[in-house]
Design an enzyme around this catalytic site. Structure first.
Site, PDB file in Angstrom:
ATOM      1  N   SER A 143      -3.212  42.229 -10.808  1.00  0.00           N
ATOM      2  CA  SER A 143      -1.911  42.335 -11.480  1.00  0.00           C
ATOM      3  C   SER A 143      -0.825  42.209 -10.415  1.00  0.00           C
ATOM      4  CB  SER A 143      -1.821  43.718 -12.140  1.00  0.00           C
ATOM      5  OG  SER A 143      -0.488  44.011 -12.536  1.00  0.00           O
ATOM      6  N   TYR A 156      -3.144  52.982 -12.428  1.00  0.00           N
ATOM      7  CA  TYR A 156      -3.215  51.519 -12.602  1.00  0.00           C
ATOM      8  C   TYR A 156      -2.857  50.816 -11.299  1.00  0.00           C
ATOM      9  CZ  TYR A 156      -2.471  47.023 -15.011  1.00  0.00           C
ATOM     10  OH  TYR A 156      -2.542  45.714 -15.431  1.00  0.00           O
TER      11      TYR A 156
HETATM   12  P1  NAD Z   1      -6.320  43.860 -23.688  1.00  0.00           P
HETATM   13  O1  NAD Z   1      -6.148  45.286 -24.066  1.00  0.00           O
HETATM   14  O2  NAD Z   1      -5.837  42.792 -24.603  1.00  0.00           O
HETATM   15  O3  NAD Z   1      -7.845  43.567 -23.361  1.00  0.00           O
HETATM   16  C1  NAD Z   1      -8.620  44.458 -22.617  1.00  0.00           C
HETATM   17  C2  NAD Z   1     -10.073  44.115 -22.812  1.00  0.00           C
HETATM   18  O4  NAD Z   1     -10.853  45.050 -22.058  1.00  0.00           O
HETATM   19  C3  NAD Z   1     -10.548  44.231 -24.260  1.00  0.00           C
HETATM   20  O5  NAD Z   1     -11.501  43.237 -24.519  1.00  0.00           O
HETATM   21  C4  NAD Z   1     -11.191  45.615 -24.295  1.00  0.00           C
HETATM   22  O6  NAD Z   1     -12.174  45.762 -25.310  1.00  0.00           O
HETATM   23  C5  NAD Z   1     -11.820  45.638 -22.928  1.00  0.00           C
HETATM   24  N1  NAD Z   1     -12.146  46.966 -22.453  1.00  0.00           N
HETATM   25  C6  NAD Z   1     -11.332  48.052 -22.333  1.00  0.00           C
HETATM   26  N2  NAD Z   1     -12.035  49.105 -21.891  1.00  0.00           N
HETATM   27  C7  NAD Z   1     -13.316  48.674 -21.710  1.00  0.00           C
HETATM   28  C8  NAD Z   1     -14.504  49.292 -21.276  1.00  0.00           C
HETATM   29  N3  NAD Z   1     -14.554  50.595 -20.921  1.00  0.00           N
HETATM   30  N4  NAD Z   1     -15.631  48.558 -21.244  1.00  0.00           N
HETATM   31  C9  NAD Z   1     -15.622  47.255 -21.626  1.00  0.00           C
HETATM   32  N5  NAD Z   1     -14.513  46.619 -22.039  1.00  0.00           N
HETATM   33  C10 NAD Z   1     -13.376  47.331 -22.087  1.00  0.00           C
HETATM   34  O7  NAD Z   1      -5.635  43.741 -22.246  1.00  0.00           O
HETATM   35  P2  NAD Z   1      -5.127  42.488 -21.385  1.00  0.00           P
HETATM   36  O8  NAD Z   1      -3.665  42.582 -21.293  1.00  0.00           O
HETATM   37  O9  NAD Z   1      -5.779  41.225 -21.818  1.00  0.00           O
HETATM   38  O10 NAD Z   1      -5.683  42.924 -19.955  1.00  0.00           O
HETATM   39  C11 NAD Z   1      -6.773  42.303 -19.331  1.00  0.00           C
HETATM   40  C12 NAD Z   1      -6.680  42.506 -17.829  1.00  0.00           C
HETATM   41  O11 NAD Z   1      -5.482  41.901 -17.345  1.00  0.00           O
HETATM   42  C13 NAD Z   1      -6.592  43.989 -17.433  1.00  0.00           C
HETATM   43  O12 NAD Z   1      -7.356  44.198 -16.243  1.00  0.00           O
HETATM   44  C14 NAD Z   1      -5.121  44.177 -17.140  1.00  0.00           C
HETATM   45  O13 NAD Z   1      -4.880  45.206 -16.238  1.00  0.00           O
HETATM   46  C15 NAD Z   1      -4.772  42.821 -16.557  1.00  0.00           C
HETATM   47  N6  NAD Z   1      -3.333  42.496 -16.613  1.00  0.00           N
HETATM   48  C16 NAD Z   1      -2.662  42.400 -17.791  1.00  0.00           C
HETATM   49  C17 NAD Z   1      -1.317  42.073 -17.788  1.00  0.00           C
HETATM   50  C18 NAD Z   1      -0.537  41.928 -19.053  1.00  0.00           C
HETATM   51  O14 NAD Z   1       0.701  41.809 -18.969  1.00  0.00           O
HETATM   52  N7  NAD Z   1      -1.155  41.901 -20.208  1.00  0.00           N
HETATM   53  C19 NAD Z   1      -0.659  41.864 -16.583  1.00  0.00           C
HETATM   54  C20 NAD Z   1      -1.374  41.980 -15.394  1.00  0.00           C
HETATM   55  C21 NAD Z   1      -2.713  42.292 -15.419  1.00  0.00           C
END
Ligand code: NAD
Length: 261
Positions: A143, A156
């Protein structure tokens, strides 16, 4: 299709960025092991949809990434059902927002377990097979918070800084093995994880969702625009390509200029 014959395990791929990456890798011919939580019927529909759209094999593991034994079992399942995994994308992640003094210890442990330790356990389980085959791609979804901090996100930010460091160690250890390890550092991507932050903040501050969205974007990103799961997927495909064979240990920003400040 550049990834024919490769097998990709993408954690947290039932939603958001992970799903975008899984779709993009499948479109390049990689067989996919999906992972993540959700409604079983919807996950099965997703599995069938990706398989049909890209003509690849798609499996599913319900492993809880906070549990080391389940993570190791997920990597074994990939090997037994599909082969590989040749490509490991550590993407599963959660958020919890509170100041350090108010941060519940259990939430700290949970964020670190899923966002950081899960990636370590998956890499530990997947690297020996990649070494034996002489090819591998490890992509850790970090991130902008892997490079800079914000208030209220202690666990985080610590986990994301940690995963950038873990990625660099893997890059050094695997430098001459045909395996690369890189970290993608997105800024804001509109996914359920961010939608929840928007909804909570709109309710708390009594403002419209549109207003809160604009405020959230512009307080961190010079570009007042979300990145998309599709664009992160395209970056992951590039990292798996031959052109990226000497790219390793890199935190790669896709963040609308967030960390340029
Ligand atoms: P999201 O909530 O849409 O998806 C998260 C996914 O992780 C889902 O499929 C969920 O079921 C799964 N998950 C959560 N806990 C779990 C567990 N204990 N075991 C197995 N699966 C699990 O979130 P997202 O925004 O797509 O985030 C995905 C990644 O991207 C994360 O690591 C997040 O930190 C990172 N990220 C997101 C953003 C953003 O703006 N959305 C920015 C930077 C980084």
């Amino acid at each position: 299709m550049s990834l024919n014959g490769k097998v990709a395990l993408v954690t947290g791929s039932t939603s958001g960025i992970g799903l975008g990456i899984a779709r993009a890798l499948a479109a390049e011919g990689a067989d996919i092991l999906l992972n993540g939580f959700g409604d079983p019927g919807q996950i099965e529909a997703l599995r069938q949809e990706i398989a049909a759209a890209s003509g690849v094999r798609v499996g599913y593991s319900g492993a809880d990434i906070s549990r080391p034994d389940e993570v190791a079992g997920m990597v074994r399942q990939a090997a037994e059902e599909l082969g590989g995994p040749d490509i490991l994308v550590n993407n599963a992640g959660i958020q919890f927002v509170a100041s350090i003094a108010d941060f519940p210890a259990g939430q700290w442990d949970r964020v670190i377990a899923i966002n950081l330790s899960g990636a370590f356990h998956a890499m530990k389980a997947a690297i020996p097979g990649m070494q034996a085959r002489g090819w591998g791609r490890i992509i850790n979804v970090a991130s902008a918070h892997g490079l800079v901090a914000s208030t209220q996100k202690a666990a985080y930010v610590a986990a994301k800084h940690g995963i950038v460091g873990l990625t660099k160690v893997a890059a050094l250890e695997l430098a001459n093995s045909g395996i690369t390890a890189n970290a993608i550092c997105p800024g804001w991507v509109l996914t359920p994880l961010v939608q929840k932050q928007l909804d909570d903040r709109a309710a708390r501050e009594g403002k419209s969702l549109q207003q809160i969205t604009h405020e959230l974007l512009t307080e961190k990103q010079p570009m007042a625009k979300f990145s998309t799961p599709e664009s992160i997927g395209a970056l992951a495909v590039f990292l798996c390509s031959e052109a990226a064979a000497t790219m390793t240990g890199a935190p790669i920003s896709i963040d609308g200029g967030w960390v340029s400040q």
